[in-house]
Design an enzyme around this catalytic site. Structure first.
Site, short mmCIF file in Angstrom:
data_model
loop_
_atom_site.label_atom_id
_atom_site.label_comp_id
_atom_site.label_asym_id
_atom_site.label_seq_id
_atom_site.Cartn_x
_atom_site.Cartn_y
_atom_site.Cartn_z
N HIS A 191 -10.96 22.81 -94.39
CA HIS A 191 -11.84 23.95 -94.01
C HIS A 191 -13.13 23.56 -93.62
O HIS A 191 -13.76 24.25 -92.86
CB HIS A 191 -11.50 25.06 -94.76
CG HIS A 191 -9.91 25.74 -94.41
ND1 HIS A 191 -9.06 25.52 -95.52
CD2 HIS A 191 -9.55 26.48 -93.81
CE1 HIS A 191 -8.07 26.15 -94.82
NE2 HIS A 191 -8.42 26.67 -93.79
N ARG A 298 -10.68 34.22 -89.13
CA ARG A 298 -10.06 33.91 -90.67
C ARG A 298 -11.17 34.98 -91.61
O ARG A 298 -12.17 34.49 -91.88
CB ARG A 298 -10.66 32.31 -90.89
CG ARG A 298 -9.65 31.36 -90.22
CD ARG A 298 -10.09 30.11 -90.69
NE ARG A 298 -9.13 28.99 -90.14
CZ ARG A 298 -9.34 28.10 -89.24
NH1 ARG A 298 -10.21 28.37 -88.24
NH2 ARG A 298 -8.28 27.47 -88.95
N ARG A 334 -6.47 38.05 -88.85
CA ARG A 334 -5.39 37.33 -89.97
C ARG A 334 -5.94 38.02 -91.62
O ARG A 334 -7.25 38.03 -91.57
CB ARG A 334 -5.53 35.83 -90.01
CG ARG A 334 -4.87 35.43 -91.26
CD ARG A 334 -4.79 33.92 -91.39
NE ARG A 334 -6.34 33.34 -91.85
CZ ARG A 334 -6.20 32.22 -92.01
NH1 ARG A 334 -5.40 30.97 -91.36
NH2 ARG A 334 -7.24 31.57 -92.37
N GLU A 433 3.58 28.54 -90.74
CA GLU A 433 2.91 27.34 -91.02
C GLU A 433 3.31 26.60 -92.54
O GLU A 433 2.83 25.92 -93.16
CB GLU A 433 1.56 27.46 -91.42
CG GLU A 433 1.32 28.86 -91.93
CD GLU A 433 -0.50 29.39 -92.03
OE1 GLU A 433 -1.21 28.39 -91.93
OE2 GLU A 433 -0.62 30.39 -92.57
N ASN A 456 -2.06 23.20 -88.92
CA ASN A 456 -2.76 22.67 -89.93
C ASN A 456 -2.05 22.39 -91.19
O ASN A 456 -1.78 21.31 -91.80
CB ASN A 456 -4.14 23.20 -90.15
CG ASN A 456 -5.04 23.24 -88.84
OD1 ASN A 456 -4.79 22.80 -87.84
ND2 ASN A 456 -6.12 24.17 -89.03
N ASP A 457 -1.61 23.85 -91.35
CA ASP A 457 -0.64 23.77 -92.83
C ASP A 457 0.67 23.35 -92.45
O ASP A 457 1.34 22.75 -93.39
CB ASP A 457 -0.54 25.11 -93.19
CG ASP A 457 -1.99 25.32 -94.13
OD1 ASP A 457 -2.25 24.69 -95.12
OD2 ASP A 457 -2.55 26.43 -93.96
N ARG A 467 -3.94 18.16 -96.42
CA ARG A 467 -4.86 18.13 -95.10
C ARG A 467 -6.30 17.64 -95.49
O ARG A 467 -6.94 17.10 -94.58
CB ARG A 467 -4.76 19.22 -94.71
CG ARG A 467 -5.27 20.44 -95.31
CD ARG A 467 -4.70 21.77 -94.66
NE ARG A 467 -5.91 22.35 -93.90
CZ ARG A 467 -5.69 23.46 -93.28
NH1 ARG A 467 -4.90 24.56 -93.50
NH2 ARG A 467 -6.79 24.13 -92.57
N CYS A 504 -2.50 28.23 -83.11
CA CYS A 504 -3.99 28.36 -83.42
C CYS A 504 -4.40 27.27 -84.51
O CYS A 504 -5.67 27.28 -85.04
CB CYS A 504 -4.10 29.67 -84.27
SG CYS A 504 -3.29 29.72 -85.70
C1 PEP Z 1 -3.40 26.59 -89.87
O1 PEP Z 1 -2.94 26.39 -90.99
O2 PEP Z 1 -2.93 25.89 -88.94
C2 PEP Z 1 -4.38 27.71 -89.64
C3 PEP Z 1 -4.80 27.68 -88.39
O3 PEP Z 1 -5.03 28.13 -90.86
P1 PEP Z 1 -5.92 27.58 -91.75
O4 PEP Z 1 -6.61 26.51 -90.92
O5 PEP Z 1 -7.03 28.61 -91.80
O6 PEP Z 1 -5.30 27.29 -92.97
MG MG Z 2 -3.29 27.56 -92.70
#
Ligand code: PEP
Ligand code: MG
Length: 579
Positions: A191, A298, A334, A433, A456-457, A467, A504
């Site tokens: 993040h 977020r 979200r 995710e 990402n998740d 990650r 996203c």
């Molecule tokens: C993701 O997990 O791809 C996502 C967009 O949420 P975050 O990066 O805030 O976990």
């Molecule tokens: Mg996520």
């Protein structure tokens, strides 16, 4: 000159003096002093050593010989070091000869000693570097006391170098002064990296031991395009980078000229480009870069960096500000995704053994209903101001979604009773995710108005690769065939259920993935504002036929490396300047 290779996480190039911040956020800039001040600084060094010795002696005395024997030994070694006259003399000589502050002299002399230790092949000796850093921290604590300088109040341009940065720390950086970021730890989708990208600050992470190599005040180049950090570059390299930086800026200006153009492929297929934001004031940047709305707000960043939870009014003001920028265009809010690497103060004191598999996101909300309802009330109240959508994060089964929707309906009833207006039929969707959500997408689709794939998740959980952990960063890739198959499944299920789907995660902001996502059927991408023009340029340059051919080829491949290389080469042909 030394070159370190890490992971490029935020594009751009910057050159500047480095400011090292350690885990306690001490910043030790090189500070010149007037020659007349030298004696004062030398006295400060003496006092700091005296107080550090006293503090450590008391700590040592408080340890009993049984359980604390080992700790006592460590303290004894540290004390010997602190009492070493040669060390103190070296620091005083540095102040005298270079006219530098006591803090900087302590930090640079001790770091130099630590780096000698680090370079010794013998593990026992190389591990002593950690002791030196500990001693450095102890003396600096005495010198800086309560006057620790706040990074928010920086008044000179710096490149921030740290072992690890939290999302909250990064979000607090003032872009006018923090020109680049480099960290030992982290991954492309951690993040802190995402926040750096949103802020538009060039950043490189996963540099492993950079903080042990550089010293505060060193000149460094951050190459956020190639993932390089160059320490104390020679003149020719600086010149080369100044030219490269100007070229990159020119590409940025050129791309800004396509801002008003809709993102349409050469054969007329329209793609919606939405923005990912962490703070309401980023909404204007999304609009300026040509975004069609917000696809991921977020909201958990409202909770970070403060001791108390935000009130309903604070939530409402943040959402109203964002919706006000986009009026009738979509704003996907979200619900909070706290937990994992984004925690509130109370969670900091009760750490979980596996926070990414723990009480995170929607699970956290479902166990903290008061907090969840406060946020839902504020989102619903803001829904009358524009086209607001609600999105639940990390839904991993149908029951969680049903529970979350039930609570939303409770909140709607409360508002009805109080005659507070809201958009009754606003869209309610989920982030896909986790592998469990992807594999049960057909049933989740029946209860959702839309899906947004959080790659990402999804990548992290599918591949079982953290990650944010630089030690396994080479294993983390959304181009892995396992991840691509799950994306395809989700896409197909959303299509059958006739619900909207967007992507996203960071995958949506990487130009090399654009053709593949289009070929998989994705028509909405949500990404950080600075990346919108580049992604749009790729869309404007391709036809759907190109995308379909590429996707068919990629889906027939069974190795991540083969897929990544293929995608990179294809994107390089389309947008050579960006690669
Ligand atoms: C993701 O997990 O791809 C996502 C967009 O949420 P975050 O990066 O805030 O976990
Ligand atoms: Mg996520």
């Amino acid at each position: 000159m030394e070159i370190k290779k890490g992971i490029a996480v935020s594009p751009g190039v910057s050159i500047g003096k480095c400011l090292i911040i350690d885990s306690e956020d001490y910043r030790i800039p090189r500070r010149q002093i007037e020659p007349s001040q030298r004696m004062v600084e030398i006295q400060r060094v003496r006092n700091a050593f005296r107080d550090a010795i006293q503090e450590l002696t008391e700590l040592e005395a408080a340890q009993d010989d049984t359980g604390g024997g080992r700790i006592k030994d460590i303290f004894a070694v540290h004390l010997r070091f602190l009492r070493d006259r040669t060390l103190r003399r070296k620091i005083k000589e540095a102040v005298q000869a270079e006219s530098i502050s006591a803090e900087y002299a302590v930090s640079s002399v001790l770091r130099e000693i630590a780096s000698h230790f680090t370079n010794v092949k013998d593990t026992y000796i190389s591990e002593r570097a950690a002791d030196i850093y500990d001693i450095e921290r102890r003396v600096l604590k005495q010198l800086l006391g309560t006057k620790r300088e706040d990074l928010g109040s920086l008044r000179e341009e710096v490149i921030v170098v740290a072992r690890e940065l939290s999302p909250t720390q990064t979000a607090g950086f003032n872009k006018a002064f923090v020109k680049g970021i480099a960290s030992d730890a982290g991954g492309r989708t951690s993040h802190a990296a995402i926040v750096a990208r949103s802020l538009g600050i060039p950043a490189v992470v996963a540099l492993e031991d950079l903080t042990e190599i550089v010293r505060g005040g060193d000149t460094v180049i951050i190459d956020g395009n190639r993932g390089l950090v160059i320490i104390n570059p020679d003149d020719a390299t600086v010149e080369q980078y100044e030219a490269y930086s100007a070229e990159f800026a020119a590409l940025g200006h050129k791309l800004d000229s396509i801002r008003e153009k809709p993102a349409v492929t050469r054969d007329g297929v329209k793609v919606m480009l939405l923005g990912n934001i962490e703070f309401p004031n980023e909404a204007t940047a999304v609009l300026e870069k040509g975004g069609d709305g917000i696809g991921l707000y977020r909201t958990e960043f409202l909770y970070l960096n403060r001791p108390t939870e935000p009130t309903e009014e604070e939530h409402y003001r943040a959402y109203a500000q964002t919706v006000g920028v986009f009026k009738e265009r979509p704003v996907v809010i979200r619900t909070v995704d706290l937990g994992a690497d984004k925690y509130t103060q109370s969670k900091r004191f009760a750490p979980e053994p596996n926070p990414f598999l723990g009480l995170r996101s929607i699970r956290f909300c479902l166990q903290n209903l008061g907090m969840f309802k406060t946020q839902l009330r504020a989102i619903l109240r803001a829904s009358v101001l524009g086209q607001v959508k609600i999105m639940f994060p990390l839904v991993s089964n149908l029951q969680e979604l049903m529970q979350a929707k039930m609570i939303l309906h409770d909140v709607m009833e409360d508002l009805d009773e109080e005659s507070i207006p809201y958009q009754r039929d606003l869209d309610v969707g989920i982030m896909v995710e986790t592998p469990s959500a992807a594999l049960t997408a057909s049933s989740l689709a029946r209860e959702s108005d839309f899906f947004s794939i959080g790659t990402n998740d999804l990548t992290q959980y599918t591949l079982a690769v953290d990650r944010g952990n630089e030690l396994v960063s080479t294993l983390y890739s959304s181009a892995d065939p396992a991840v691509l198959r799950l994306i395809r499944t989700v896409m197909q299920d959303a299509y059958k259920a006739q619900i909207d789907l967007s992507v996203c995660g960071e995958m949506a902001s990487e130009p090399e993935y654009v053709m593949l996502l289009l070929g998989l059927g994705v028509r909405t991408l949500s990404l950080s504002a600075p990346m919108i023009p580049e992604v749009k340029q790729v869309i404007l340059s391709v036809t759907m036929e190109d995308c379909n051919i590429l996707t068919r080829k990629v889906l027939g491949m069974n190795s991540e490396r083969q897929i990544s290389n293929y995608l990179r080469n294809a994107a390089r042909k389309i947008l050579p300047a960006a690669f």
